[in-house]
Design a protein around this motif. Structure first.
Motif, PDB file in Angstrom:
ATOM      1  N   PHE A   1       0.782  -1.183   0.019  1.00  0.00           N
ATOM      2  CA  PHE A   1      -0.088  -0.109   0.052  1.00  0.00           C
ATOM      3  C   PHE A   1       1.142   1.220  -0.095  1.00  0.00           C
ATOM      4  N   PHE A   2       1.971   1.183   0.859  1.00  0.00           N
ATOM      5  CA  PHE A   2       3.096   2.313   0.573  1.00  0.00           C
ATOM      6  C   PHE A   2       3.580   2.597  -0.778  1.00  0.00           C
ATOM      7  N   ILE A   3       3.718   1.462  -1.325  1.00  0.00           N
ATOM      8  CA  ILE A   3       4.561   1.675  -2.874  1.00  0.00           C
ATOM      9  C   ILE A   3       3.331   2.269  -3.804  1.00  0.00           C
ATOM     10  N   LEU A   4       2.103   1.497  -3.699  1.00  0.00           N
ATOM     11  CA  LEU A   4       1.060   1.934  -4.377  1.00  0.00           C
ATOM     12  C   LEU A   4       0.908   3.655  -4.194  1.00  0.00           C
ATOM     13  N   MET A   5       0.787   4.111  -2.938  1.00  0.00           N
ATOM     14  CA  MET A   5       0.665   5.327  -2.773  1.00  0.00           C
ATOM     15  C   MET A   5       1.600   6.329  -3.460  1.00  0.00           C
ATOM     16  N   ALA A   6       2.851   5.542  -3.370  1.00  0.00           N
ATOM     17  CA  ALA A   6       4.014   6.262  -4.038  1.00  0.00           C
ATOM     18  C   ALA A   6       3.702   6.611  -5.676  1.00  0.00           C
ATOM     19  N   GLY A   7       3.123   5.619  -6.097  1.00  0.00           N
ATOM     20  CA  GLY A   7       2.810   5.525  -7.718  1.00  0.00           C
ATOM     21  C   GLY A   7       1.842   6.580  -7.971  1.00  0.00           C
ATOM     22  N   ILE A   8       0.818   6.593  -7.049  1.00  0.00           N
ATOM     23  CA  ILE A   8      -0.085   7.621  -7.268  1.00  0.00           C
ATOM     24  C   ILE A   8       0.462   8.925  -7.057  1.00  0.00           C
ATOM     25  N   LEU A   9       1.157   9.251  -6.091  1.00  0.00           N
ATOM     26  CA  LEU A   9       1.656  10.701  -5.732  1.00  0.00           C
ATOM     27  C   LEU A   9       2.677  10.989  -7.031  1.00  0.00           C
ATOM     28  N   MET A  10       3.287  10.071  -7.596  1.00  0.00           N
ATOM     29  CA  MET A  10       4.295  10.428  -8.775  1.00  0.00           C
ATOM     30  C   MET A  10       3.193  10.715  -9.937  1.00  0.00           C
ATOM     31  N   LEU A  11       2.172  10.051 -10.216  1.00  0.00           N
ATOM     32  CA  LEU A  11       1.320  10.581 -11.286  1.00  0.00           C
ATOM     33  C   LEU A  11       0.874  11.988 -10.886  1.00  0.00           C
ATOM     34  N   PHE A  12       0.501  12.289  -9.698  1.00  0.00           N
ATOM     35  CA  PHE A  12      -0.151  13.665  -9.232  1.00  0.00           C
ATOM     36  C   PHE A  12       1.126  14.769  -9.661  1.00  0.00           C
ATOM     37  N   SER A  13       2.345  14.315  -9.421  1.00  0.00           N
ATOM     38  CA  SER A  13       3.286  15.084  -9.544  1.00  0.00           C
ATOM     39  C   SER A  13       3.468  15.730 -10.867  1.00  0.00           C
ATOM     40  N   ILE A  14       2.896  15.082 -11.851  1.00  0.00           N
ATOM     41  CA  ILE A  14       3.041  15.280 -13.307  1.00  0.00           C
ATOM     42  C   ILE A  14       2.480  16.715 -13.508  1.00  0.00           C
ATOM     43  N   ARG A  15       1.496  17.328 -12.607  1.00  0.00           N
ATOM     44  CA  ARG A  15       0.760  18.309 -12.744  1.00  0.00           C
ATOM     45  C   ARG A  15       1.715  19.672 -12.157  1.00  0.00           C
ATOM     46  N   ARG A  16       2.687  19.337 -11.527  1.00  0.00           N
ATOM     47  CA  ARG A  16       3.595  20.460 -10.781  1.00  0.00           C
ATOM     48  C   ARG A  16       4.268  20.949 -11.834  1.00  0.00           C
ATOM     49  N   LYS A  17       4.728  22.199 -11.654  1.00  0.00           N
ATOM     50  CA  LYS A  17       5.404  23.185 -12.675  1.00  0.00           C
ATOM     51  C   LYS A  17       6.645  23.297 -11.982  1.00  0.00           C
ATOM     52  N   PRO A  18       7.749  22.780 -12.532  1.00  0.00           N
ATOM     53  CA  PRO A  18       9.032  22.825 -11.877  1.00  0.00           C
ATOM     54  C   PRO A  18       9.545  24.150 -11.978  1.00  0.00           C
ATOM     55  N   THR A  19      10.462  24.630 -10.964  1.00  0.00           N
ATOM     56  CA  THR A  19      11.091  25.869 -10.829  1.00  0.00           C
ATOM     57  C   THR A  19      12.371  25.495 -10.098  1.00  0.00           C
ATOM     58  N   THR A  20      13.257  26.265 -10.395  1.00  0.00           N
ATOM     59  CA  THR A  20      14.661  26.443  -9.646  1.00  0.00           C
ATOM     60  C   THR A  20      14.833  27.627  -8.439  1.00  0.00           C
ATOM     61  N   ASP A  21      13.489  27.986  -8.351  1.00  0.00           N
ATOM     62  CA  ASP A  21      13.610  29.235  -7.262  1.00  0.00           C
ATOM     63  C   ASP A  21      13.085  28.593  -5.972  1.00  0.00           C
ATOM     64  N   LEU A  22      13.987  28.086  -5.265  1.00  0.00           N
ATOM     65  CA  LEU A  22      13.352  27.317  -3.936  1.00  0.00           C
ATOM     66  C   LEU A  22      13.055  28.210  -3.012  1.00  0.00           C
ATOM     67  N   SER A  23      13.757  29.480  -2.890  1.00  0.00           N
ATOM     68  CA  SER A  23      13.229  30.477  -1.877  1.00  0.00           C
ATOM     69  C   SER A  23      11.865  30.851  -1.859  1.00  0.00           C
ATOM     70  N   MET A  24      11.316  31.109  -3.038  1.00  0.00           N
ATOM     71  CA  MET A  24       9.950  31.446  -3.290  1.00  0.00           C
ATOM     72  C   MET A  24       8.952  30.282  -2.998  1.00  0.00           C
ATOM     73  N   ASN A  25       9.410  28.856  -3.226  1.00  0.00           N
ATOM     74  CA  ASN A  25       8.566  27.770  -3.022  1.00  0.00           C
ATOM     75  C   ASN A  25       8.794  27.689  -1.255  1.00  0.00           C
ATOM     76  N   GLN A  26       9.795  27.814  -0.674  1.00  0.00           N
ATOM     77  CA  GLN A  26       9.662  27.729   0.785  1.00  0.00           C
ATOM     78  C   GLN A  26       9.076  28.880   1.444  1.00  0.00           C
ATOM     79  N   SER A  27       9.212  29.956   0.849  1.00  0.00           N
ATOM     80  CA  SER A  27       8.451  31.234   1.804  1.00  0.00           C
ATOM     81  C   SER A  27       6.857  30.969   1.652  1.00  0.00           C
ATOM     82  N   THR A  28       6.267  30.325   0.721  1.00  0.00           N
ATOM     83  CA  THR A  28       5.044  30.361   0.441  1.00  0.00           C
ATOM     84  C   THR A  28       4.240  29.018   1.181  1.00  0.00           C
TER      85      THR A  28
END
Length: 236
Positions: A85-112
């Motif tokens: 079930f842990f591994i199944l959840m990992a696969g589902i999370l990976m699919l959800f991460s497809i919608r995330r938009k990557p950025t190299t600005d970690l400071s903005m990410n962390q502050s919000t």
């Protein structure tokens, strides 16, 4: 590429007749070589994201120590019931991460990020460390899925942080295992050679393969491993 070496290595050790706990710790010892190879190959990503690497590593390291000590007190057999079930959840999370938009600005990410969200993410990373130290199989893909959701950075960066974190956690875990349970070192050597090669070329492939198809492939592989372990735990 994604922390799914155990998709083959752990079942292979079981098929050779090793008890589950010994297969687990022998697999963890071999995975150290994956971390060494990928760490050498991922210096570019690690240097540009030091703070995140240090934070994730510390949390995972603490969890790995707890998990390794737990394994010496309680057998992993009962824990195998929840692993699929842990591994199944990992696969589902990976699919959800497809919608995330990557950025190299970690400071903005962390502050919000809210404090509650950061605490939840840190707890999740710590829990994966415990899981990795206790059982180990596919801990890498679970951590990669969490990082892909929590850090808005490109997949090669999340993968590099995951690889380095797994290396440190596995090193600590195997040091504890070496004094508390049986490790089949003669099996570690050939597996370690193959895992070093795979660990080195994996980050190179990730840099050049389109991200979305790779995330889908990782998810499908996670679902496959979850199904295999579910069959072994409940139907076999």
């Amino acid at each position: 590429m994604a922390g799914l070496a155990s998709l083959i290595s752990y079942p292979a050790l079981l098929s050779l007749g090793l008890p589950p706990v010994s297969a687990n710790v022998t697999n963890t010892a071999a995975l150290v070589f994956t971390g060494i190879g990928s760490g050498i190959s991922s210096t570019k990503e690690l240097k540009s994201h030091k703070s995140d690497t240090i934070r994730v590593t510390i949390l995972s390291l603490l969890g790995a120590i707890i998990g390794s000590l737990l394994l010496t007190l309680a057998p992993a057999k009962t824990f195998q019931k929840v692993v699929p079930f842990f591994i199944l959840m990992a696969g589902i999370l990976m699919l959800f991460s497809i919608r995330r938009k990557p950025t190299t600005d970690l400071s903005m990410n962390q502050s919000t990020q809210s404090l509650l969200k950061r605490l939840f993410i840190d707890l999740a990373i710590l829990s994966v460390g415990v899981y990795g130290g206790y059982f180990g199989a596919a801990a890498g893909v679970i951590l990669l899925s969490i990082l892909s959701i929590s850090l808005t950075v490109p997949l090669p960066v999340s993968n590099a942080i995951k690889n380095f974190t797994s290396l440190i956690s596995n090193l600590i875990a195997i040091l504890i295992y070496a004094f508390t349970t049986k490790v089949y070192w003669l099996m570690v050597i050939p597996m370690g050679i193959g895992m070093f090669i795979g660990g080195y070329i994996g980050p190179i492939i990730v840099r050049h393969v389109p991200t979305k198809p790779l995330r889908v492939c990782i998810s499908v592989a996670a679902f496959g491993l979850a199904s295999y372990l579910f069959y072994g735990a409940y139907l076999k």
